[in-house]
Design a protein around this motif. Structure first.
Motif, PDB file in Angstrom:
ATOM      1  N   LEU A  47      13.898 -10.597  85.683  1.00 44.72           N
ATOM      2  CA  LEU A  47      15.059 -10.437  86.565  1.00 44.72           C
ATOM      3  C   LEU A  47      16.350 -10.373  85.763  1.00 44.72           C
ATOM      4  CD1 LEU A  47      14.495 -12.676  89.713  1.00 44.72           C
ATOM      5  CD2 LEU A  47      14.645 -10.215  89.600  1.00 44.72           C
ATOM      6  N   LEU A 104       9.564  -6.902  91.050  1.00 45.86           N
ATOM      7  CA  LEU A 104      10.836  -7.578  90.810  1.00 45.86           C
ATOM      8  C   LEU A 104      11.614  -7.798  92.101  1.00 45.86           C
ATOM      9  CD1 LEU A 104      12.136  -5.946  87.510  1.00 45.86           C
ATOM     10  CD2 LEU A 104      11.389  -8.290  87.881  1.00 45.86           C
ATOM     11  N   ASN A 141       9.437 -18.179  86.428  1.00 47.82           N
ATOM     12  CA  ASN A 141       8.699 -17.183  85.666  1.00 47.82           C
ATOM     13  C   ASN A 141       9.218 -15.780  86.000  1.00 47.82           C
ATOM     14  OD1 ASN A 141       6.892 -16.235  83.824  1.00 47.82           O
ATOM     15  ND2 ASN A 141       5.114 -16.362  85.183  1.00 47.82           N
ATOM     16  N   ALA A 142      10.551 -15.683  86.008  1.00 50.11           N
ATOM     17  CA  ALA A 142      11.213 -14.455  86.430  1.00 50.11           C
ATOM     18  C   ALA A 142      12.128 -13.906  85.350  1.00 50.11           C
ATOM     19  CB  ALA A 142      12.000 -14.718  87.708  1.00 50.11           C
ATOM     20  N   ASN A 202      15.434 -18.619  85.625  1.00 49.04           N
ATOM     21  CA  ASN A 202      14.477 -17.516  85.455  1.00 49.04           C
ATOM     22  C   ASN A 202      13.170 -18.011  84.852  1.00 49.04           C
ATOM     23  OD1 ASN A 202      16.000 -15.481  86.582  1.00 49.04           O
ATOM     24  ND2 ASN A 202      16.815 -14.761  84.642  1.00 49.04           N
ATOM     25  N   LEU A 255       9.957 -10.582  93.913  1.00 47.83           N
ATOM     26  CA  LEU A 255      10.265 -11.864  93.268  1.00 47.83           C
ATOM     27  C   LEU A 255      11.665 -12.325  93.634  1.00 47.83           C
ATOM     28  CD1 LEU A 255       9.416 -14.087  91.300  1.00 47.83           C
ATOM     29  CD2 LEU A 255      10.276 -12.642  89.451  1.00 47.83           C
TER      30      LEU A 255
END
Length: 173
Positions: A126, A56, A122-123, A118, A59
């Motif tokens: 988060l 994370l 592809n987060a 997001n 990212l």
């Protein structure tokens, strides 16, 4: 052979007294110390955080890093080659204003479209942490601008210290 020894001694004295060599050594030393701090802290950090946590952070860093290259509008680069110190300071001020405006624009975008952003990256893990991206971008812009300005004013010790403090800050937080 005696002239070779005398010549190499003279060369050593010239290198030792060279402002360029001292500046390179100072920057290199700061960079090495900053890297060693990260390496020394990694055994502790790997016991405190999971690989998913590191993912994370990576990212988040990738998202912020992708946009941080242009956060100052490249005015910080122009500050290095400006004709005078006054123009350099003015360009640094413009770089800070551009960084602030782009960070505010990013804040508005993240505030209203955070979930879509997001999904785009592809987060989804988060979550609301993406709201910290504008602050990270602004701080990155300020640090980058000051780093370039310090290069302009030959403040290599300051650049070296900022690398070390940045590494300590990165390990702690």
């Amino acid at each position: 052979m005696p002239s070779l020894t005398f010549g190499s001694t003279r060369l050593w004295l010239r290198l030792r007294d060279s402002h360029f060599i001292r500046s390179v050594a100072l920057l290199g030393t700061g960079t090495v110390i900053a890297q060693l701090i990260g390496i020394a802290a990694s055994p502790i950090l790997t016991r405190l955080y999971t690989p998913a946590d590191f993912g994370l952070v990576a990212l988040f860093g990738a998202i912020v890093g992708s946009f941080s290259m242009a956060i100052c509008g490249k005015y910080e680069v122009a500050a290095v080659v400006a004709k005078s110190l006054v123009h350099s300071r003015q360009l640094l001020g413009i770089a800070f204003i551009v960084a602030l405006l782009l960070s505010l624009l990013t804040l508005v975008a993240v505030f209203f479209f955070g979930d879509q952003i997001n999904q785009l990256f592809n987060a989804s893990r988060l979550g609301d942490w993406i709201l910290l991206a504008p602050l990270a971008l602004f701080l990155s812009g300020i640090l980058t601008g000051l780093n370039y300005y310090s290069n302009r004013t030959h403040e290599y010790a300051l650049i070296s210290r900022s690398k070390v403090f940045g590494s300590v800050f990165g390990v702690i937080f």
